[in-house]
Design a protein around this motif. Sequence first.
Motif, short mmCIF file in Angstrom:
data_model
loop_
_atom_site.label_atom_id
_atom_site.label_comp_id
_atom_site.label_asym_id
_atom_site.label_seq_id
_atom_site.Cartn_x
_atom_site.Cartn_y
_atom_site.Cartn_z
N ASP A 164 -23.43 -26.37 30.77
CA ASP A 164 -24.25 -26.18 31.96
C ASP A 164 -25.07 -24.91 31.81
N PHE A 165 -26.25 -24.92 32.40
CA PHE A 165 -27.06 -23.70 32.41
C PHE A 165 -26.77 -22.95 33.71
N ILE A 166 -26.25 -21.75 33.58
CA ILE A 166 -25.91 -20.95 34.76
C ILE A 166 -26.96 -19.86 34.92
N TYR A 167 -27.75 -19.96 35.98
CA TYR A 167 -28.74 -18.93 36.27
C TYR A 167 -28.26 -18.18 37.52
N ALA A 168 -27.48 -17.15 37.27
CA ALA A 168 -26.88 -16.39 38.38
C ALA A 168 -26.48 -15.03 37.84
N PRO A 169 -26.31 -14.03 38.72
CA PRO A 169 -25.85 -12.74 38.22
C PRO A 169 -24.48 -12.92 37.57
N PRO A 170 -24.31 -12.50 36.33
CA PRO A 170 -23.02 -12.72 35.65
C PRO A 170 -21.96 -11.74 36.13
N GLU A 171 -20.70 -12.11 35.92
CA GLU A 171 -19.63 -11.13 36.20
C GLU A 171 -19.62 -10.06 35.13
N ALA A 172 -19.85 -10.47 33.88
CA ALA A 172 -19.95 -9.50 32.79
C ALA A 172 -21.25 -8.70 32.95
N PRO A 173 -21.38 -7.55 32.29
CA PRO A 173 -22.64 -6.79 32.40
C PRO A 173 -23.86 -7.61 32.00
N ILE A 174 -23.70 -8.46 30.98
CA ILE A 174 -24.82 -9.29 30.51
C ILE A 174 -24.28 -10.69 30.25
N ASP A 175 -25.13 -11.69 30.52
CA ASP A 175 -24.76 -13.07 30.18
C ASP A 175 -25.50 -13.44 28.90
N THR A 176 -24.77 -13.44 27.78
CA THR A 176 -25.44 -13.75 26.50
C THR A 176 -25.41 -15.25 26.19
N ARG A 177 -24.93 -16.05 27.14
CA ARG A 177 -24.91 -17.50 26.88
C ARG A 177 -26.31 -18.10 26.93
N SER A 178 -27.21 -17.40 27.59
CA SER A 178 -28.59 -17.90 27.66
C SER A 178 -29.54 -16.72 27.57
N ALA B 28 -31.99 -11.15 28.91
CA ALA B 28 -30.81 -11.90 29.34
C ALA B 28 -30.44 -11.49 30.76
N LEU B 29 -29.80 -12.40 31.48
CA LEU B 29 -29.36 -12.10 32.84
C LEU B 29 -28.39 -10.93 32.85
N ALA B 30 -28.55 -10.05 33.84
CA ALA B 30 -27.70 -8.85 33.91
C ALA B 30 -27.00 -8.80 35.27
N ASN B 31 -25.91 -8.07 35.29
CA ASN B 31 -25.17 -7.85 36.53
C ASN B 31 -25.68 -6.53 37.16
N PRO B 32 -26.50 -6.61 38.19
CA PRO B 32 -27.11 -5.38 38.73
C PRO B 32 -26.08 -4.36 39.20
N GLN B 33 -25.00 -4.86 39.84
CA GLN B 33 -23.99 -3.91 40.38
C GLN B 33 -23.45 -3.03 39.25
#
Length: 460
Positions: free
Chosen positions: A311-325, A351-356
């Motif tokens: 699945d393609f997850i386009y959301a803030p990741p729990e990890a600092p960065i989502d390297t899956r996409s 790559a998607l990042a976790n802003p918090q």
Amino acid sequence: MKYDTIIIGAGMSGLAAGVRLAYYEKKVCILERHTTIGGLNSFYRLRDRNYDVGLHAVTNYAAPGTRTGPMAKLLKQLRLRWDDFDLSPQVCSSVVFPGHKIEFANNHGEFIEAVCAEFPQQADGFRKLVKHIEEFDELDLSQEAVSGRKVLGEFLSDRLLIDMLFCPLMFYGSAIPNDMDFSQFVIMYKSIFVQGFARPFAGVRQILRTLTRHYKQLGGELKLRQGVQEILTKNGKAVGVRLDDGTEIEADNVLSSAGIVETHRLCGTSLPTPEPAYGELSFNEVIFVLDRQPQDIGHNETIVFYNNTEDFIYAPPEAPIDTRSGIICSPNNFKYVDSQQLEEGFIRITALANPQYWMSIPDEEYYPAKQHWCDQMAAAAVEHIPDFRPHIVDTDIFTPRTIKKYTGHLNGAVYGAPHKILDGTTGVENLFICGTDQGFLGIVGSMLSGITIANNHLLR
Ligand SMILES: Cc1cc2nc3c(=O)[nH]c(=O)nc-3n(C[C@H](O)[C@H](O)[C@H](O)COP(=O)(O)OP(=O)(O)OC[C@H]3O[C@@H](n4cnc5c(N)ncnc54)[C@H](O)[C@@H]3O)c2cc1C
């Protein structure tokens, strides 16, 4: 000194609105807190090299002289010539998911054929979806938001294809996780798959300098290092602004490109509505400078949008960065006039990042974390393009924290708040918003946003 309109922010939308207003001889002043123009799409010089902050590609490409479409409309509204943006089309881009690849290169017919060849069972549904997109009026600003996933589900049954279509469009223009308003989907589909990508040889400087020069020639004023601390109101009307240094400036209208929540906060308690939600989607971006052209290591594509999971997850990741996409972009891989080539090779990875995470991490951990995740992003990218890492001569990295610092966008949210204010109104009679939170995103979108709001509210 009293202005017809004060514009908050010298990003693409503020500058375009300024050009429009100055053209009609309005007394207009753009106030920008940063030391330079461009906002989310600025430029800088570091270790003797020119970098662009945001520019992967300009969307909505049209060949010079084209009479219809967003690019033609943009140039006409700004009274600019095709040469002014000096756009060269992309070579070829792709969307790569496990077991599937769809290529596209500014040719919608070929893109449709590529999708149908890759997903033959979905071909009928996809052609019907394309017809629906072509007939859809995405510029009707009075439309209710509708889930893009819901609409695509009425035409397509293969989740993988739906995700492959969403992937580039979300990465380049969705402020909400895992879905898009269908109207926004159509805007992005047409700007990327129908019209396509291009780039000025000189990068975003070309566009920003053109806008600024033109704006000043028309009599517009631009003040850098002049942050707006407060929007002043009286009896429910905006009457001017107070700057960070305490100076007050009067105006009949205020147009803000700072973002809807940010603008709300600038009004203090004078806005009747509760504070809107702010965005959560942000990115880390790494720019690698290479000792050779990407083509010399076998990488010819302009942009690769990749996703490694089911699945393609386009959301803030729990990890600092989502390297899956992510997105892999090379500014070298455009068809520049006379086969010109940038002096050095560049690979940009987003790559998607976790802003918090990036906002709260202490300084002493911030820089090592940037480097650690930069290495992870490069490792993920070389699963899709030749290994460029032995050729790196310099690297720059930015995070949601960098974006917040230089643009003021809360959370470093690149696409702003989840709920857009399409008509640009705020509840205060003569205070309007343009740009990211009006809802037209990206370089071309935000310029059109500035123009639209100026035309609809400030030039009537
Ligand atoms: C990493 C990255 C890559 C991107 N790549 C692309 C791409 O390849 N193609 C594309 O089309 N788009 C891209 N974008 C998106 C594009 O850059 C934005 O959609 C567009 O630039 C938004 O312009 P804007 O005018 O709406 O907002 P902004 O650029 O955010 O402008 C707002 C301005 O207001 C100023 N400001 C804020 N508050 C105040 C205040 N209180 N007082 C004074 N000034 C203030 C800010 O400093 C800023 O300059 C990218 C963005 C990023 C971050």
